[in-house]
Design a protein around this motif. Structure first.
Motif, mmCIF file in Angstrom:
data_model
loop_
_atom_site.group_PDB
_atom_site.id
_atom_site.type_symbol
_atom_site.label_atom_id
_atom_site.label_comp_id
_atom_site.label_asym_id
_atom_site.label_seq_id
_atom_site.Cartn_x
_atom_site.Cartn_y
_atom_site.Cartn_z
ATOM 1 N N GLU A 1 6.686 2.669 2.434
ATOM 2 C CA GLU A 1 7.104 2.406 3.804
ATOM 3 C C GLU A 1 6.767 0.969 4.192
ATOM 4 O O GLU A 1 7.560 0.274 4.837
ATOM 5 C CB GLU A 1 6.407 3.365 4.787
ATOM 6 C CG GLU A 1 6.768 4.831 4.610
ATOM 7 C CD GLU A 1 5.754 5.569 3.764
ATOM 8 O OE1 GLU A 1 5.556 5.180 2.583
ATOM 9 O OE2 GLU A 1 5.152 6.522 4.278
ATOM 10 N N ARG A 2 5.578 0.527 3.796
ATOM 11 C CA ARG A 2 5.169 -0.844 4.122
ATOM 12 C C ARG A 2 6.020 -1.850 3.338
ATOM 13 O O ARG A 2 6.361 -2.916 3.837
ATOM 14 C CB ARG A 2 3.699 -1.056 3.790
ATOM 15 C CG ARG A 2 2.784 -0.233 4.653
ATOM 16 C CD ARG A 2 1.336 -0.698 4.518
ATOM 17 N NE ARG A 2 0.621 -0.289 5.705
ATOM 18 C CZ ARG A 2 0.580 -1.006 6.818
ATOM 19 N NH1 ARG A 2 1.145 -2.172 6.878
ATOM 20 N NH2 ARG A 2 -0.057 -0.544 7.864
ATOM 21 N N LEU B 1 0.823 -1.213 0.000
ATOM 22 C CA LEU B 1 0.000 0.000 0.000
ATOM 23 C C LEU B 1 0.852 1.256 0.000
ATOM 24 O O LEU B 1 0.385 2.324 -0.350
ATOM 25 C CB LEU B 1 -0.925 0.012 1.217
ATOM 26 C CG LEU B 1 -2.025 -1.046 1.207
ATOM 27 C CD1 LEU B 1 -2.908 -0.907 2.426
ATOM 28 C CD2 LEU B 1 -2.855 -0.940 -0.063
ATOM 29 N N SER B 2 2.091 1.150 0.451
ATOM 30 C CA SER B 2 2.973 2.310 0.444
ATOM 31 C C SER B 2 4.409 1.814 0.413
ATOM 32 O O SER B 2 4.691 0.652 0.744
ATOM 33 C CB SER B 2 2.754 3.168 1.699
ATOM 34 O OG SER B 2 3.146 2.455 2.854
#
Lengths: 669, 669
Positions: free
Chosen positions: B428-429, B425-426
């Motif tokens: 960062e994830r 989803l991002s």
């Protein structure tokens, strides 16, 4: 005021190719479809689209024209802007890229010139446009969010796009969106100031990569956060992130710890990423203030509620047992195997009535509630969502809801969003948002007002006696000392002070005295002092020997001042030795700090319990120490050319303090 | 083996009302719709549903029958189970609630009895069923996930449901799902052992609220994680969470720090919540191993890439500059304003060819890549997804992808999932998942094998000389000491040892010697010793006075042993004084620990740099110290009734160690 025209223009002209599929055409289509009434196209072939007629020059357009949205090639933008300026345009959104970010600084300078000539406020270049949902101004290539109470300022167009996409998916409405890209026109300061006074904006969310006028930004931010919450994602936190920021916007990021301190001091809420930002905007835009940290969790299933309680606890919310009265009320309508300790587990039998009654009972004695519903095959979800909305409205307190699992769950989720209640993806995310909501209610220390200028340091390091005099002059306790230039003076001084004495060379050539044999401690009598003086005075550049009584304290503190590129003077404190060197246990603030703020610095140290007497030593007089730190933090304002300073160590015992060594450096010319 | 029959039954009977809308009917419908071939209904009215005929007793069913799925009321379950047992059923999924979790322990005991009588393995009661996507066994009321390589074991049915829901939404396929609810039949141990050997399962995800047989579970887990990754969400981390666990499953959670240590020692990956769990399962089930921590980030937009690089850096991945050769290659096909420092910014012009070429170039010198695409109006998304998939396949290295924003993005996302590449989803994830992927490749210290029993402590605290003797006997250095029972013995001892001496009372009545005047340090000669002896010997219960030379070390360590309810012996170490008391800088492991593991304990201390010589002291011989800690951690196995022990302090200087005070307590009878 032409920034207002960016958001509320009478007429809009889109400059750039309007051929099908080209950006100009896409923008025209979006503006018209969104329902903006007065749209014109500007391009060399005068191609229009739909209801928007095409022109070769903006001067040909007779309708009132305030705003130009420019997507034409970089090389044409200055001319287009000038043409629009001639036609009375006073605001522009320059989406075109190929300027500063691509090494074309000259092109960007030209834009500034043209804008200044015509009094045009512009965002960009290299930005992702602007949206005002209130007047259907969809001047952006990004997603089309629903209307709402959150406004977003994004330096990066892509991050703005990602956030709007996520906002749309999560049902978070936006009032305004603006991205400012390279920021050579209006920047974060102008936009923040504008949105602070925008009645449509209840919450401001900002994505920042760097801040150009740190002090001004902070002063403004402090005013804004007193009125409405500001949620910030600031990138470039770490080494590799900072490199990326540098290469893609051409601006150097400041030290991240300083940003952290600065944003917190100004009352902004810094979160790590876009998902957290959305959660917080949801909470702040649709929940009433959370006036107590006590939280009730109402659930129909144990597992997710446990994860929620775990996280709430970690974040400092209080998930306490219900009072006997509340417990009794819950027991009166819940089945015997329901969990009556908080989390309140209604079990799979928890229906709409149970949710509503349990929420109302618990909200009487809690600051907020989390309503967690995991779909079961036994009960329909919609009535439960309705019951939660009713309880939230009747109680007037914040209720964060999670609705998960099941074929009919989407309908229930939709209902809740329409009722303007925030929906979270998990209990953990809900309590994180509530924790920020609760923290926002806490009072912040007032900003310290810098004092007026008092003098100058001059270039380079002060000699130690000068530095000590300066501290003394500004209310910081220093030991009695003497600068002896001859052996006779040293012996005379020894007679005036109390043995044992510390002796330090004073020499502009010796910066690290103790490393270079420039410090002799514990001279016990005249003979030892004589020997010490003779050794020290022959060191390079020695102007004399500084003498003062041997001192010690229960603790040694280090105070430091430095200048950050973005934010100017910064003050830091920590305990000496391993605490600062190994454990990096240091508190840092933008200077100056008030006494109250200095006290929070001390409390924030991991070693704070030691200062407050945990190891059997006399507790330190925190207020007096905080006052000293506050005074110290004023030095860069009293002496505006102060570059760097430290007191190391500051001896501390109870309410007695003594600055035993000081280093003060003025700016090089 | 009847657990196998839970997952691979020949025939399934659903016991419970099959009237429309009732749980039995819903289950029958789900099983049949999913395509399970042999399904029967069991209820008092012999109501069937669709292709599943109804019966009053399982004995009437002539087809082979292995598994019963029971949703009938609690009061009927034991009889239903017995009836099924008679009919040859050897596996059961008991979804019905109203047993131990609702205070009905007797009902649960009856289930165990019946199951034992017929040799039935059952999950539940109070569980959410079981799914095997490989044979269309959809014996659960929760979501219907797509097939895949992750298997999920959940104690809580609701959390299992939430995870499957999220898995479905995120395109993560599951091999098997099983929830065991109250766990009075098969539990986490049986299920973990089964899935460890299941060829369909590549990754195991577990949601745990408590563990009943801690040691056995850990030993098994250690074996499993050597074969396949195990991702764990363990709830009850904090005070209020623990309370909730207690009320909803009737089991007490162990101390969370111990769980943390235990799971890490066994090689499991503990994450905070379900969203992280899904991310990791995606990474582990579809990415090849990440053999280096070097990460390339390929993007078409700066902002999100900066956030990604920030997070990667925080997590210890290396987002380093490309080599000159790689940089040159990138420059050969990218526009001049592209960002060639890692993150590689292809700019909005980044098309499919650019993504593929940049990924291939960077993956040659990196362990993995993040491909980040933010939709632009300039280019279609699908070809970019295809290019990313091609590059991932050609390189054979892990590529984590994020596709965001734009009308055509869903199609591209779908393509990527079908190509079995994980979507995050991002950024960062994505990097968080990659960081765990990289860490999984790191070698873990071997488990320490407990040594065989040597003796007994006996109930209560050992006297200090006894405790010191026991340490000495087990290879831990103690100072020369004498227990003097008379003044003459004390004086004689003083002559044998070297002054100054420390004198301590030995008394079963005095537990905290220094607080009760039972320790006199620094006796310099016979006269002082005499006085000290006379003072100490008159204290309550004094049996004698322990004498040893005054010692000191560069550092004082504290070693401790205690017993955890779930995991048994636990060993901890830290530096003495403020480090353990104020800073809580303590490393903890399930005992025994190998020397290698003990070394990682020391390295994990925040104060570790001090031990390794950071403050100008002689560096500690870490291996020797780790050997000592490893020996100490064996004590509860050598002396199985050891309840608690500590050495406080252990003096440490370079490679010299000395246990100066010891407290060893045997179990009360």
């Amino acid at each position: 005021m032409s920034i207002h025209k960016l958001f509320y223009p009478k007429g809009v002209v889109v400059a750039g190719s309007a051929s099908p599929g080209k950006l100009g055409q896409v923008l025209l289509e979006r503006l018209l479809k969104a329902g903006f009434p007065s749209v014109f196209a500007l391009n060399p072939k005068a191609i229009g689209w739909g209801a928007a007629p095409g022109f070769v020059s903006a001067r040909q357009i007779e309708a009132p024209l305030d705003l130009a949205v420019i997507v034409s090639p970089a090389s044409t933008v200055a001319d287009v802007l000038a043409d629009c300026g001639e036609a009375g345009v006073r605001a522009a959104i320059i989406i075109s890229s190929g300027f500063g970010e691509a090494g074309n600084a000259e092109g960007e300078r030209q834009l500034q010139e043209v804008a200044a000539r015509y009094g045009i406020s512009y965002t960009g270049p290299n930005c992702a446009g602007l949206i005002n949902t209130g007047n259907n101004l969809l001047a952006s290539l990004e997603a089309a969010p629903p209307p709402g109470a959150t406004s977003l300022i994004s330096q990066s167009g892509a991050v703005g796009g990602v956030m709007m996409d996520l906002a749309e998916a999560r049902g978070l409405g936006l009032a305004k969106f603006v991205s400012y890209g390279n920021g050579s026109g209006v920047g974060e300061l102008d936009l923040l100031a504008y949105l602070a006074n925008d009645p449509e904006t209840k919450v401001i969310a900002m994505y920042l990569e760097n801040i150009k006028q740190g002090r001004e930004f902070l002063a403004l931010l402090r005013q804004v956060t007193a009125k409405k919450p500001v949620v910030v994602v600031k990138s470039g936190r770490t080494g590799s992130g900072q490199r990326a920021t540098l290469s893609h916007t051409g601006a150097l990021a400041g030290s991240d710890q300083v940003y952290d301190a600065a944003l917190a001091q100004a009352g902004a809420i810094r979160v790590a990423g876009i998902e957290d930002m959305i959660d917080l905007c949801q909470a702040f835009s649709s929940l009433s203030p959370m006036k107590s940290k006590k939280l009730a969790i109402i659930t129909n299933s144990g597992g997710p509620a446990v994860l929620t309680a775990d996280r709430a606890d970690e974040l400092g919310l209080e998930v306490g047992e219900p009072s006997p009265a509340c417990r009794e009320e819950l027991a009166s309508f819940l089945p015997s195997h329901a969990g009556l300790a908080n989390p309140i587990d209604l079990t799979v039998e928890g229906d709409a009535a149970a949710y509503k009654q349990a929420l109302l009972a618990c909200l009487q004695e809690n600051g907020a509630a989390v309503a967690l519903y995991v779909g079961t095959p036994y009960l329909p979800a919609l009535p439960i969502a309705q019951a939660i909305a009713e309880a939230a409205a009747e109680s007037g307190k914040p209720v964060a809801t999670i609705l998960q699992v099941g074929a009919d769950i989407k309908e229930a989720q939709k209902y809740l969003l329409q009722a303007n209640l925030p929906l979270f993806l998990s209990g953990e995310r809900a309590v994180q948002a509530l924790a920020y909501l609760a923290r926002y209610q806490e009072s912040r220390p007032a900003a310290a007002e810098p004092l007026p200028q008092k003098g100058k340091i001059g270039p380079g390091a002060l000699l130690e006696p000068e530095a000590m005099e300066l501290l003394k002059l500004n209310g910081m306790p220093t030991p009695p000392f003497t600068l002896a230039k001859s052996l006779e003076e040293a012996i005379a001084a020894g007679a005036g002070l109390t043995y044992p004495l510390a002796a330090k060379v004073v020499s502009p050539e010796i910066l690290h005295k103790s490393g270079q044999g420039g410090v002799i401690l514990n001279t016990k009598d005249e003979a030892q002092l004589t020997e010490a003086f003779r050794n020290l005075i022959q060191l390079p550049g020695a102007l004399g020997v500084l003498l003062y009584p041997m001192l010690k304290g229960d603790f040694e503190l280090i105070l430091g001042l430095s200048r950050d590129r973005q934010f100017g003077p910064v003050v830091a404190c920590g305990l000496g030795g391993i605490y600062t060197e190994i454990l990096r246990d240091v508190a840092l603030r933008i200077a100056p700090v008030s006494q109250e703020e200095a006290e929070t610095m001390l409390r924030q140290l991991r070693a704070y319990p030691i200062l407050s007497g945990a190891r059997g030593k006399q507790p330190v007089d925190l207020q007096a120490l905080a006052r000293l730190i506050s005074n110290f933090s004023q030095l860069p304002f009293l002496y505006p050319d102060l570059q760097e300073a430290d007191i190391n160590p500051l001896f501390v015992s109870g309410d007695e303090f003594m600055a035993v060594d000081a280093r003060i450096i003025g700016m090089a010319i």
